[in-house]
Design a protein around this motif. Structure first.
Motif, PDB file in Angstrom:
ATOM      1  N   ALA A  46     -90.712 -45.235 -21.114  1.00 52.97           N
ATOM      2  CA  ALA A  46     -89.484 -44.525 -20.357  1.00 52.97           C
ATOM      3  C   ALA A  46     -88.404 -44.061 -21.435  1.00 52.97           C
ATOM      4  CB  ALA A  46     -89.022 -45.207 -19.054  1.00 52.97           C
ATOM      5  N   ARG A  47     -87.988 -44.896 -22.254  1.00 55.10           N
ATOM      6  CA  ARG A  47     -86.944 -44.527 -23.125  1.00 55.10           C
ATOM      7  C   ARG A  47     -87.494 -43.137 -24.082  1.00 55.10           C
ATOM      8  NH1 ARG A  47     -85.537 -50.001 -23.304  1.00 55.10           N
ATOM      9  NH2 ARG A  47     -87.046 -50.620 -25.047  1.00 55.10           N
ATOM     10  N   HIS A  48     -88.504 -43.564 -24.512  1.00 51.21           N
ATOM     11  CA  HIS A  48     -89.156 -42.449 -25.280  1.00 51.21           C
ATOM     12  C   HIS A  48     -89.469 -41.168 -24.572  1.00 51.21           C
ATOM     13  CE1 HIS A  48     -90.027 -44.453 -29.035  1.00 51.21           C
ATOM     14  NE2 HIS A  48     -90.617 -45.432 -28.359  1.00 51.21           N
ATOM     15  N   VAL A  49     -89.816 -41.229 -23.334  1.00 48.63           N
ATOM     16  CA  VAL A  49     -89.606 -39.975 -22.386  1.00 48.63           C
ATOM     17  C   VAL A  49     -88.627 -39.228 -22.268  1.00 48.63           C
ATOM     18  CG1 VAL A  49     -90.053 -39.196 -19.963  1.00 48.63           C
ATOM     19  CG2 VAL A  49     -92.057 -40.756 -21.022  1.00 48.63           C
ATOM     20  N   ALA A  69     -88.174 -30.421 -13.468  1.00 51.00           N
ATOM     21  CA  ALA A  69     -87.649 -30.968 -14.532  1.00 51.00           C
ATOM     22  C   ALA A  69     -88.885 -31.759 -15.424  1.00 51.00           C
ATOM     23  CB  ALA A  69     -86.788 -32.232 -14.220  1.00 51.00           C
ATOM     24  N   PRO A  70     -88.819 -31.888 -16.691  1.00 48.98           N
ATOM     25  CA  PRO A  70     -89.775 -32.577 -17.655  1.00 48.98           C
ATOM     26  C   PRO A  70     -89.946 -34.127 -17.176  1.00 48.98           C
ATOM     27  CG  PRO A  70     -88.401 -31.298 -18.699  1.00 48.98           C
ATOM     28  CD  PRO A  70     -87.524 -31.198 -17.406  1.00 48.98           C
ATOM     29  N   HIS A  71     -89.035 -34.633 -16.682  1.00 48.56           N
ATOM     30  CA  HIS A  71     -88.905 -36.048 -16.283  1.00 48.56           C
ATOM     31  C   HIS A  71     -88.244 -36.445 -14.687  1.00 48.56           C
ATOM     32  CE1 HIS A  71     -87.833 -40.536 -17.104  1.00 48.56           C
ATOM     33  NE2 HIS A  71     -88.736 -40.479 -16.456  1.00 48.56           N
ATOM     34  N   TYR A 134    -104.903 -26.908 -28.120  1.00 51.66           N
ATOM     35  CA  TYR A 134    -104.879 -27.992 -26.941  1.00 51.66           C
ATOM     36  C   TYR A 134    -103.870 -29.026 -27.379  1.00 51.66           C
ATOM     37  CZ  TYR A 134    -108.711 -24.787 -25.170  1.00 51.66           C
ATOM     38  OH  TYR A 134    -109.480 -23.909 -24.919  1.00 51.66           O
ATOM     39  N   PRO A 135    -102.521 -28.643 -27.432  1.00 54.46           N
ATOM     40  CA  PRO A 135    -101.688 -29.885 -27.689  1.00 54.46           C
ATOM     41  C   PRO A 135    -101.495 -31.082 -26.940  1.00 54.46           C
ATOM     42  CG  PRO A 135    -100.452 -27.686 -27.963  1.00 54.46           C
ATOM     43  CD  PRO A 135    -101.716 -27.615 -27.131  1.00 54.46           C
ATOM     44  N   ASP A 136    -102.176 -30.890 -25.692  1.00 53.57           N
ATOM     45  CA  ASP A 136    -102.158 -31.949 -24.641  1.00 53.57           C
ATOM     46  C   ASP A 136    -100.750 -32.487 -24.334  1.00 53.57           C
ATOM     47  OD1 ASP A 136    -103.393 -33.825 -23.150  1.00 53.57           O
ATOM     48  OD2 ASP A 136    -103.972 -35.272 -24.485  1.00 53.57           O
ATOM     49  N   PRO A 137     -99.797 -31.754 -23.929  1.00 51.79           N
ATOM     50  CA  PRO A 137     -98.553 -32.499 -23.573  1.00 51.79           C
ATOM     51  C   PRO A 137     -98.497 -33.577 -22.759  1.00 51.79           C
ATOM     52  CG  PRO A 137     -98.844 -30.205 -22.563  1.00 51.79           C
ATOM     53  CD  PRO A 137     -99.914 -30.413 -23.500  1.00 51.79           C
ATOM     54  N   LEU A 138     -97.783 -34.416 -22.775  1.00 53.91           N
ATOM     55  CA  LEU A 138     -97.654 -35.644 -21.926  1.00 53.91           C
ATOM     56  C   LEU A 138     -97.291 -34.993 -20.338  1.00 53.91           C
ATOM     57  CD1 LEU A 138     -97.816 -38.663 -21.648  1.00 53.91           C
ATOM     58  CD2 LEU A 138     -95.400 -38.736 -22.434  1.00 53.91           C
ATOM     59  N   ASP A 139     -98.065 -35.708 -19.614  1.00 54.92           N
ATOM     60  CA  ASP A 139     -98.202 -35.461 -18.200  1.00 54.92           C
ATOM     61  C   ASP A 139     -98.535 -36.765 -17.500  1.00 54.92           C
ATOM     62  OD1 ASP A 139     -99.011 -34.491 -15.521  1.00 54.92           O
ATOM     63  OD2 ASP A 139     -98.200 -32.551 -16.445  1.00 54.92           O
ATOM     64  N   GLY A 222     -95.079 -36.992 -30.905  1.00 57.01           N
ATOM     65  CA  GLY A 222     -94.095 -36.455 -30.075  1.00 57.01           C
ATOM     66  C   GLY A 222     -94.305 -35.921 -28.696  1.00 57.01           C
ATOM     67  N   GLY A 223     -95.411 -36.470 -27.923  1.00 54.68           N
ATOM     68  CA  GLY A 223     -95.552 -35.999 -26.758  1.00 54.68           C
ATOM     69  C   GLY A 223     -96.790 -35.267 -26.610  1.00 54.68           C
ATOM     70  N   LEU A 224     -97.245 -34.726 -27.764  1.00 54.19           N
ATOM     71  CA  LEU A 224     -98.111 -33.740 -27.985  1.00 54.19           C
ATOM     72  C   LEU A 224     -99.367 -34.325 -28.800  1.00 54.19           C
ATOM     73  CD1 LEU A 224     -95.996 -30.593 -28.998  1.00 54.19           C
ATOM     74  CD2 LEU A 224     -96.916 -31.104 -26.690  1.00 54.19           C
ATOM     75  N   PRO A 225    -100.073 -35.251 -28.339  1.00 60.42           N
ATOM     76  CA  PRO A 225    -101.241 -35.919 -29.156  1.00 60.42           C
ATOM     77  C   PRO A 225    -102.281 -35.133 -29.399  1.00 60.42           C
ATOM     78  CG  PRO A 225    -101.338 -36.343 -26.707  1.00 60.42           C
ATOM     79  CD  PRO A 225    -100.277 -35.645 -26.982  1.00 60.42           C
TER      80      PRO A 225
END
Length: 247
Positions: A46-49, A69-71, A134-139, A222-225
């Protein structure tokens, strides 16, 4: 015997999670210890998010859905919602339950050219995932989405007739294609599941990956694995977001 939580707090992050996965179904006597590890893990996630959600706009990030919102952290009603889902669906894997209670909803879908992230704008992908297109952003979906999907599942006539699939697949997130605004599928977790760390199905190039492993990889990039699959260097801007995971 030293508890898993004590060892985790002392820095044995990967060792502890590797052992928890080998447990299979978590024995009742260990459930409290395992859930403590899961909570500590998701507190760090959560802190990283939060860090990433605050940093992305500075790089020109525009959310895919206006007004979202992103989070979106858990609310006061989240614990009750999680208890209700456990009563309805069955036992939730410790990592997923802790994510609901501690992380909440995350969606980094959108446009950010300096990160090679495109949704509404930018060149359409020419290949299939995995890859840099396809950066696969965190979701990560929250418990409200589980409640929505469970309601739809139980309202299906096949469920009422006893003909539903044996496994209920919870759509934790869109897959890499959908995250790039291309018709695709989902990243799924099978429920109920008494394990500590559930497998996430449908992740391109990462067969067998679990939720904690996926989050660790995502934060490391960085949220884009998806950039892990790049043949060349990642964008310079990604260096501002990428860190070595501390969970």
């Amino acid at each position: 015997m030293t508890s898993y939580f004590t060892r985790y707090a002392q820095g044995e992050h990967e060792q502890v999670w590797n052992e928890l996965r080998r447990l299979g179904p978590v024995p009742g006597a260990l459930r409290e210890d395992v859930e403590a590890v899961a909570t500590a893990t998701m507190e760090r996630v959560a802190r990283h998010v939060v860090r990433l959600a605050e940093a992305l706009p500075e790089l020109g990030f525009v959310q895919a859905s206006e007004g979202m919102a992103p989070h979106r952290p858990p609310t006061e009603g989240t614990p009750a919602a999680v208890r209700a889902m456990e009563e309805a669906v069955g036992v939730l894997p410790a990592a997923l339950k802790a994510s609901f209670l501690t992380v909440g909803d995350v969606s980094f879908l959108g446009d950010c050219p300096v990160l090679g992230l495109h949704y509404h704008h930018g060149p359409p992908p020419r290949t299939g995932p995995p890859g840099v297109e396809y950066p696969d952003p965190l979701d990560i979906a929250g418990v409200e989405h589980l409640a929505y999907e469970w309601e739809a599942y139980t309202e299906d006539p096949d469920y009422a007739n006893g003909d539903a699939e044996e496994e209920f697949l919870f759509s934790l997130a869109p897959d890499e294609l959908h995250k790039a605004n291309v018709s695709g599928g989902t990243h799924d977790v099978a429920l109920p599941d008494p394990s500590a760390d559930p497998e996430v199905y449908g992740v391109a190039g990462r067969a067998g990956i679990t939720l904690v492993e996926y989050l660790r990889t995502s934060i490391a990039w960085g949220g884009l694995p998806g950039w892990e699959f790049a043949r060349g260097p990642a964008p310079d801007a990604l260096a501002r977001l990428a860190v070595r995971p501390d969970f």
